[in-house]
Scaffold this motif. Sequence first.
Motif, PDB file in Angstrom:
ATOM      1  N   THR A 139       0.849  -1.196   0.000  1.00 10.73           N
ATOM      2  CA  THR A 139       0.000   0.000   0.000  1.00 10.73           C
ATOM      3  C   THR A 139       0.886   1.248   0.000  1.00 10.73           C
ATOM      4  O   THR A 139       2.069   1.186   0.358  1.00 10.73           O
ATOM      5  CB  THR A 139      -0.895   0.045   1.249  1.00 10.73           C
ATOM      6  OG1 THR A 139      -0.070   0.196   2.416  1.00 10.73           O
ATOM      7  CG2 THR A 139      -1.761  -1.198   1.382  1.00 10.73           C
ATOM      8  N   HIS A 140       0.303   2.385  -0.376  1.00  9.31           N
ATOM      9  CA  HIS A 140       1.055   3.647  -0.355  1.00  9.31           C
ATOM     10  C   HIS A 140       1.600   3.927   1.040  1.00  9.31           C
ATOM     11  O   HIS A 140       2.748   4.358   1.193  1.00  9.31           O
ATOM     12  CB  HIS A 140       0.167   4.818  -0.801  1.00  9.31           C
ATOM     13  CG  HIS A 140      -0.108   4.827  -2.268  1.00  9.31           C
ATOM     14  ND1 HIS A 140       0.855   5.099  -3.199  1.00  9.31           N
ATOM     15  CD2 HIS A 140      -1.255   4.604  -2.960  1.00  9.31           C
ATOM     16  CE1 HIS A 140       0.332   5.041  -4.411  1.00  9.31           C
ATOM     17  NE2 HIS A 140      -0.950   4.726  -4.297  1.00  9.31           N
ATOM     18  N   GLU A 141       0.784   3.671   2.048  1.00  7.68           N
ATOM     19  CA  GLU A 141       1.207   3.932   3.424  1.00  7.68           C
ATOM     20  C   GLU A 141       2.400   3.058   3.812  1.00  7.68           C
ATOM     21  O   GLU A 141       3.378   3.538   4.392  1.00  7.68           O
ATOM     22  CB  GLU A 141       0.042   3.678   4.389  1.00  7.68           C
ATOM     23  CG  GLU A 141       0.388   3.999   5.825  1.00  7.68           C
ATOM     24  CD  GLU A 141      -0.782   3.750   6.770  1.00  7.68           C
ATOM     25  OE1 GLU A 141      -0.512   3.537   7.970  1.00  7.68           O
ATOM     26  OE2 GLU A 141      -1.940   3.767   6.313  1.00  7.68           O
ATOM     27  N   ASN A 142       2.346   1.758   3.478  1.00  4.27           N
ATOM     28  CA  ASN A 142       3.458   0.854   3.795  1.00  4.27           C
ATOM     29  C   ASN A 142       4.721   1.227   3.024  1.00  4.27           C
ATOM     30  O   ASN A 142       5.828   1.164   3.560  1.00  4.27           O
ATOM     31  CB  ASN A 142       3.069  -0.594   3.518  1.00  4.27           C
ATOM     32  CG  ASN A 142       2.082  -1.125   4.544  1.00  4.27           C
ATOM     33  OD1 ASN A 142       1.849  -0.513   5.581  1.00  4.27           O
ATOM     34  ND2 ASN A 142       1.487  -2.265   4.249  1.00  4.27           N
ATOM     35  N   ILE A 143       4.545   1.605   1.767  1.00  2.00           N
ATOM     36  CA  ILE A 143       5.684   2.029   0.955  1.00  2.00           C
ATOM     37  C   ILE A 143       6.340   3.258   1.592  1.00  2.00           C
ATOM     38  O   ILE A 143       7.557   3.291   1.806  1.00  2.00           O
ATOM     39  CB  ILE A 143       5.245   2.327  -0.497  1.00  2.00           C
ATOM     40  CG1 ILE A 143       4.866   1.023  -1.206  1.00  2.00           C
ATOM     41  CG2 ILE A 143       6.328   3.088  -1.267  1.00  2.00           C
ATOM     42  CD1 ILE A 143       4.139   1.229  -2.526  1.00  2.00           C
ATOM     43  N   ASP A 144       5.541   4.273   1.891  1.00  4.35           N
ATOM     44  CA  ASP A 144       6.078   5.508   2.485  1.00  4.35           C
ATOM     45  C   ASP A 144       6.754   5.243   3.821  1.00  4.35           C
ATOM     46  O   ASP A 144       7.833   5.771   4.093  1.00  4.35           O
ATOM     47  CB  ASP A 144       4.971   6.548   2.659  1.00  4.35           C
ATOM     48  CG  ASP A 144       4.448   7.084   1.335  1.00  4.35           C
ATOM     49  OD1 ASP A 144       5.134   6.910   0.295  1.00  4.35           O
ATOM     50  OD2 ASP A 144       3.345   7.666   1.325  1.00  4.35           O
ATOM     51  N   THR A 145       6.134   4.407   4.654  1.00  6.09           N
ATOM     52  CA  THR A 145       6.702   4.097   5.961  1.00  6.09           C
ATOM     53  C   THR A 145       8.049   3.396   5.827  1.00  6.09           C
ATOM     54  O   THR A 145       9.032   3.778   6.459  1.00  6.09           O
ATOM     55  CB  THR A 145       5.736   3.211   6.778  1.00  6.09           C
ATOM     56  OG1 THR A 145       4.512   3.933   6.958  1.00  6.09           O
ATOM     57  CG2 THR A 145       6.313   2.849   8.134  1.00  6.09           C
ATOM     58  N   PHE A 146       8.102   2.373   4.976  1.00  5.48           N
ATOM     59  CA  PHE A 146       9.349   1.639   4.794  1.00  5.48           C
ATOM     60  C   PHE A 146      10.443   2.545   4.233  1.00  5.48           C
ATOM     61  O   PHE A 146      11.580   2.530   4.708  1.00  5.48           O
ATOM     62  CB  PHE A 146       9.147   0.423   3.882  1.00  5.48           C
ATOM     63  CG  PHE A 146      10.425  -0.297   3.583  1.00  5.48           C
ATOM     64  CD1 PHE A 146      11.068  -1.021   4.575  1.00  5.48           C
ATOM     65  CD2 PHE A 146      11.007  -0.229   2.324  1.00  5.48           C
ATOM     66  CE1 PHE A 146      12.270  -1.674   4.319  1.00  5.48           C
ATOM     67  CE2 PHE A 146      12.199  -0.878   2.055  1.00  5.48           C
ATOM     68  CZ  PHE A 146      12.828  -1.598   3.053  1.00  5.48           C
ATOM     69  N   GLU A 147      10.117   3.325   3.231  1.00  2.00           N
ATOM     70  CA  GLU A 147      11.122   4.196   2.625  1.00  2.00           C
ATOM     71  C   GLU A 147      11.647   5.226   3.619  1.00  2.00           C
ATOM     72  O   GLU A 147      12.827   5.571   3.604  1.00  2.00           O
ATOM     73  CB  GLU A 147      10.576   4.852   1.357  1.00  2.00           C
ATOM     74  CG  GLU A 147      10.404   3.830   0.236  1.00  2.00           C
ATOM     75  CD  GLU A 147       9.870   4.401  -1.062  1.00  2.00           C
ATOM     76  OE1 GLU A 147       9.661   5.636  -1.151  1.00  2.00           O
ATOM     77  OE2 GLU A 147       9.666   3.609  -2.005  1.00  2.00           O
ATOM     78  N   GLN A 148      10.796   5.707   4.511  1.00  2.16           N
ATOM     79  CA  GLN A 148      11.251   6.639   5.551  1.00  2.16           C
ATOM     80  C   GLN A 148      12.179   5.935   6.544  1.00  2.16           C
ATOM     81  O   GLN A 148      13.193   6.495   6.952  1.00  2.16           O
ATOM     82  CB  GLN A 148      10.053   7.249   6.290  1.00  2.16           C
ATOM     83  CG  GLN A 148      10.429   8.326   7.274  1.00  2.16           C
ATOM     84  CD  GLN A 148      11.154   9.489   6.613  1.00  2.16           C
ATOM     85  OE1 GLN A 148      10.750   9.972   5.571  1.00  2.16           O
ATOM     86  NE2 GLN A 148      12.250   9.922   7.194  1.00  2.16           N
ATOM     87  N   ILE A 149      11.850   4.723   6.919  1.00  2.57           N
ATOM     88  CA  ILE A 149      12.703   3.951   7.832  1.00  2.57           C
ATOM     89  C   ILE A 149      14.085   3.746   7.207  1.00  2.57           C
ATOM     90  O   ILE A 149      15.110   3.944   7.855  1.00  2.57           O
ATOM     91  CB  ILE A 149      12.046   2.590   8.183  1.00  2.57           C
ATOM     92  CG1 ILE A 149      10.828   2.809   9.085  1.00  2.57           C
ATOM     93  CG2 ILE A 149      13.043   1.653   8.861  1.00  2.57           C
ATOM     94  CD1 ILE A 149       9.952   1.584   9.270  1.00  2.57           C
TER      95      ILE A 149
ATOM     96  N   ILE B  88      23.351   2.006   2.067  1.00  2.00           N
ATOM     97  CA  ILE B  88      24.008   2.980   1.196  1.00  2.00           C
ATOM     98  C   ILE B  88      23.137   3.307  -0.012  1.00  2.00           C
ATOM     99  O   ILE B  88      23.117   4.429  -0.496  1.00  2.00           O
ATOM    100  CB  ILE B  88      25.380   2.429   0.728  1.00  2.00           C
ATOM    101  CG1 ILE B  88      26.254   2.069   1.915  1.00  2.00           C
ATOM    102  CG2 ILE B  88      26.093   3.403  -0.189  1.00  2.00           C
ATOM    103  CD1 ILE B  88      26.515   3.202   2.876  1.00  2.00           C
ATOM    104  N   GLU B  89      22.428   2.314  -0.513  1.00  2.00           N
ATOM    105  CA  GLU B  89      21.536   2.500  -1.651  1.00  2.00           C
ATOM    106  C   GLU B  89      20.285   1.666  -1.427  1.00  2.00           C
ATOM    107  O   GLU B  89      20.344   0.604  -0.809  1.00  2.00           O
ATOM    108  CB  GLU B  89      22.206   2.042  -2.960  1.00  2.00           C
ATOM    109  CG  GLU B  89      23.445   2.814  -3.328  1.00  2.00           C
ATOM    110  CD  GLU B  89      24.133   2.250  -4.566  1.00  2.00           C
ATOM    111  OE1 GLU B  89      23.423   1.939  -5.550  1.00  2.00           O
ATOM    112  OE2 GLU B  89      25.366   2.110  -4.539  1.00  2.00           O
ATOM    113  N   CYS B  90      19.169   2.153  -1.938  1.00  2.00           N
ATOM    114  CA  CYS B  90      17.909   1.415  -1.859  1.00  2.00           C
ATOM    115  C   CYS B  90      17.150   1.670  -3.154  1.00  2.00           C
ATOM    116  O   CYS B  90      16.959   2.817  -3.550  1.00  2.00           O
ATOM    117  CB  CYS B  90      17.088   1.877  -0.660  1.00  2.00           C
ATOM    118  SG  CYS B  90      15.469   1.070  -0.537  1.00  2.00           S
ATOM    119  N   TYR B  91      16.734   0.584  -3.787  1.00  2.00           N
ATOM    120  CA  TYR B  91      16.009   0.669  -5.053  1.00  2.00           C
ATOM    121  C   TYR B  91      14.639   0.026  -4.912  1.00  2.00           C
ATOM    122  O   TYR B  91      14.521  -1.080  -4.396  1.00  2.00           O
ATOM    123  CB  TYR B  91      16.789  -0.035  -6.174  1.00  2.00           C
ATOM    124  CG  TYR B  91      18.127   0.594  -6.422  1.00  2.00           C
ATOM    125  CD1 TYR B  91      18.244   1.730  -7.208  1.00  2.00           C
ATOM    126  CD2 TYR B  91      19.280   0.067  -5.840  1.00  2.00           C
ATOM    127  CE1 TYR B  91      19.473   2.330  -7.422  1.00  2.00           C
ATOM    128  CE2 TYR B  91      20.512   0.653  -6.051  1.00  2.00           C
ATOM    129  CZ  TYR B  91      20.606   1.788  -6.846  1.00  2.00           C
ATOM    130  OH  TYR B  91      21.824   2.371  -7.053  1.00  2.00           O
TER     131      TYR B  91
END
Length: 151
Positions: A76-86, A94-97
Motif C-alpha cells: 500500500t502507499h502507506e506501507n511504501i512511504d513508511t518503509f522508505e522513511q525507515i 548505502i543504496e535502496c532501489y
Amino acid sequence: MLDSTDQQILQLLQQNAKLTIKELAEMLNLTTSPVFERIKRLEKDGVISGYVALVNPEKTGRGQVVFCNVSMPIYTHENIDTFEQIVQNMPEVIECYHLAGTVDYQLKVYVKDIKEYDSFLRRMAEIPTIKVHSSTVVLHHVKYTTAVPVD
C-alpha cells in the motif's frame, strides 16, 4: 540536451571533483568564464546534484557489502512511504532501489562483518510491513564506479 563540452566537463568532474575552474578551462582549451557558466547551468538544471568525497569502506571498518532483497506482502502507499522513511534513517543502507517483480526493494548494505549484518536483519524483522526475501554477500568488488556515462 548536453553538448560535447558539457559532456567533457561532466566526465572530468566525475574523475576529480576537486578540479578548479581554471584547471578545467585549460583542459578544455576554453577561458574560465564559459566553463564557470556551464557548471552553474548544469548545477541549476540538476544535472550536477552535488559533490562528495568517495570513502573507502574497508578503511572505515565497513568493508562487508550485502545486498538485501525485501518484499512487502501488503503493498500500500502507506506501507511504501513508511518503509522508505525507515530506510532513509538507516546509515548502513548505502543504496535502496524500489523494484518491479517478485522483490520490492533491494538494499545495498555496508557493515563491519556478518555478525553486524545479523543485527541489521534483526532490526529489519521489527518492521511489520516487510519481510526479507534474501541476502547476497559480496565476496569482492569486480567493478566499482560512481561515474555516469554522459556521451
